[in-house]
Design a protein around this motif. Sequence first.
Motif, PDB file in Angstrom:
ATOM      1  N   ILE A  60      23.582  41.738  39.956  1.00 46.73           N
ATOM      2  CA  ILE A  60      24.885  41.606  40.193  1.00 46.73           C
ATOM      3  C   ILE A  60      25.623  40.999  38.939  1.00 46.73           C
ATOM      4  O   ILE A  60      24.871  40.464  37.910  1.00 46.73           O
ATOM      5  CB  ILE A  60      25.339  40.431  41.253  1.00 46.73           C
ATOM      6  N   LEU A  63      29.487  36.404  38.083  1.00 49.15           N
ATOM      7  CA  LEU A  63      30.592  35.983  39.048  1.00 49.15           C
ATOM      8  C   LEU A  63      31.528  34.796  38.421  1.00 49.15           C
ATOM      9  O   LEU A  63      30.927  33.864  37.833  1.00 49.15           O
ATOM     10  CB  LEU A  63      29.871  35.764  40.531  1.00 49.15           C
ATOM     11  N   TRP A  72      32.995  36.091  49.763  1.00 50.59           N
ATOM     12  CA  TRP A  72      33.669  36.997  48.658  1.00 50.59           C
ATOM     13  C   TRP A  72      33.512  36.080  47.129  1.00 50.59           C
ATOM     14  O   TRP A  72      33.435  35.026  47.287  1.00 50.59           O
ATOM     15  CB  TRP A  72      34.978  37.480  48.709  1.00 50.59           C
ATOM     16  N   HIS A  75      34.562  39.081  39.930  1.00 51.46           N
ATOM     17  CA  HIS A  75      33.939  39.056  38.557  1.00 51.46           C
ATOM     18  C   HIS A  75      35.077  39.751  37.857  1.00 51.46           C
ATOM     19  O   HIS A  75      35.824  40.668  38.275  1.00 51.46           O
ATOM     20  CB  HIS A  75      32.800  40.035  38.598  1.00 51.46           C
ATOM     21  N   SER A  82      36.521  42.753  39.648  1.00 49.01           N
ATOM     22  CA  SER A  82      36.003  43.363  40.905  1.00 49.01           C
ATOM     23  C   SER A  82      35.651  42.374  42.035  1.00 49.01           C
ATOM     24  O   SER A  82      35.366  41.144  41.673  1.00 49.01           O
ATOM     25  CB  SER A  82      34.596  44.261  40.549  1.00 49.01           C
ATOM     26  N   TRP A  84      33.109  41.009  45.140  1.00 51.18           N
ATOM     27  CA  TRP A  84      31.772  41.459  45.417  1.00 51.18           C
ATOM     28  C   TRP A  84      31.423  40.854  47.027  1.00 51.18           C
ATOM     29  O   TRP A  84      31.910  39.607  47.144  1.00 51.18           O
ATOM     30  CB  TRP A  84      30.643  40.853  44.496  1.00 51.18           C
ATOM     31  N   GLN A  90      27.297  43.874  47.329  1.00 51.17           N
ATOM     32  CA  GLN A  90      27.905  45.182  46.949  1.00 51.17           C
ATOM     33  C   GLN A  90      29.240  44.986  46.360  1.00 51.17           C
ATOM     34  O   GLN A  90      29.814  44.084  47.017  1.00 51.17           O
ATOM     35  CB  GLN A  90      27.945  46.191  47.963  1.00 51.17           C
ATOM     36  N   LYS A  91      29.734  45.751  45.157  1.00 50.26           N
ATOM     37  CA  LYS A  91      31.021  45.799  44.866  1.00 50.26           C
ATOM     38  C   LYS A  91      31.983  46.535  46.001  1.00 50.26           C
ATOM     39  O   LYS A  91      31.645  47.538  46.348  1.00 50.26           O
ATOM     40  CB  LYS A  91      31.103  46.401  43.573  1.00 50.26           C
ATOM     41  N   THR A  92      33.007  45.893  46.509  1.00 48.10           N
ATOM     42  CA  THR A  92      33.861  46.500  47.424  1.00 48.10           C
ATOM     43  C   THR A  92      35.445  46.729  46.919  1.00 48.10           C
ATOM     44  O   THR A  92      35.842  47.753  47.587  1.00 48.10           O
ATOM     45  CB  THR A  92      34.016  45.328  48.621  1.00 48.10           C
ATOM     46  N   GLU A  94      37.743  47.103  43.115  1.00 51.47           N
ATOM     47  CA  GLU A  94      37.951  47.053  41.670  1.00 51.47           C
ATOM     48  C   GLU A  94      39.177  47.283  41.315  1.00 51.47           C
ATOM     49  O   GLU A  94      40.001  48.222  41.733  1.00 51.47           O
ATOM     50  CB  GLU A  94      36.855  48.123  41.033  1.00 51.47           C
TER      51      GLU A  94
END
Length: 340
Positions: A60, A63, A72, A75, A82, A84, A90-92, A94
Amino acid sequence: MLKIRQDEPIVIETGSSEPIWSIIFMPDGKELLSLSDGNGVVARRWRVADGQEVATQSQIPMLDVFSRDGKWAVHRTWKGASVWDMETGQKTVEVVARVRSVDIASDSARFATGTGATDSKVDIWNIITGERLVGPLQHDPEGIHEIKFSPNGEHIATASSTRYKASVHVFDSHSGDQLLKFDDLAFPDTLGTPLAWSSNGQQIFVVSRKDKIKSIDVSTGAQLAEWQVHDPDPYDALHIRYGGNVYSLDLASNGKFLVTFPSRSTSVSFWDTSTLTQIGPTIKDSQKIQSLALSPDCTYLATGGLDGNITIRDLTTILPHSYHGRFHEPTQEDLLKVGV
């Protein structure tokens, strides 16, 4: 390895010499997340009660901020920001921009980005879909150093600076209207956290040069107070260049006290937000402090060192009892005072 002595701080020896660049309490206050950058970013979770490591995650990014509900994290880099999902890792979402600062609203549904360089602007996004909700809000050309939602999420403040000038802007976070601009500032364009909201949203605390903090009335833009938080070292390189040490500022979630520490220092001090006087002793770490965090209930203080170690202190042994406990929601009278 963990060292615990009675009436002494918990010192977590992480086994790494990489500096602790960021340290964050999880929303329930029971665990602490540390981020360091060796061969890639390493995120490690520690149990606050005994300092034992809970988990390590190396896939990751670094953050910057967590949502209040713990679901949530955001970053940011010079290439974008983004979102996360902390359950899946996981990145959701961007967004692409030269992002310099990010924050998440208290409703955990929106996040904001502030860009640097000459295209300084503010945007507010849906944290789930990535839809732009507000913005881009045009800003003064100086880079946005810090961006912060007010505690109730209705307003958003920015601190922008260059080497020679600095200002604070306040916007309505729903309409995007600019409500306030305060120019009588001078904090340096370097690392640090120069801005904090009071818990009732009526004031903004900002770091200024010559090791001072100013309190600004949000409704009028008037300066309410200014006080010295450190005796400047006239021979320090940062003091010579910027006219003071570069400070980071953290406000306790209950709004009762501020925590300050100067750049490249081993010391931390505490300040009553009502009387503007120092409370408790100035505490010192054995190594220079790189990062700092307060627990949500204002009971623990954690510092991350340049030596890669973490120190956790129980503030009930340092500050009077009246300074502990979580923030109570503002009354309707308080909200009316700030136009909510």
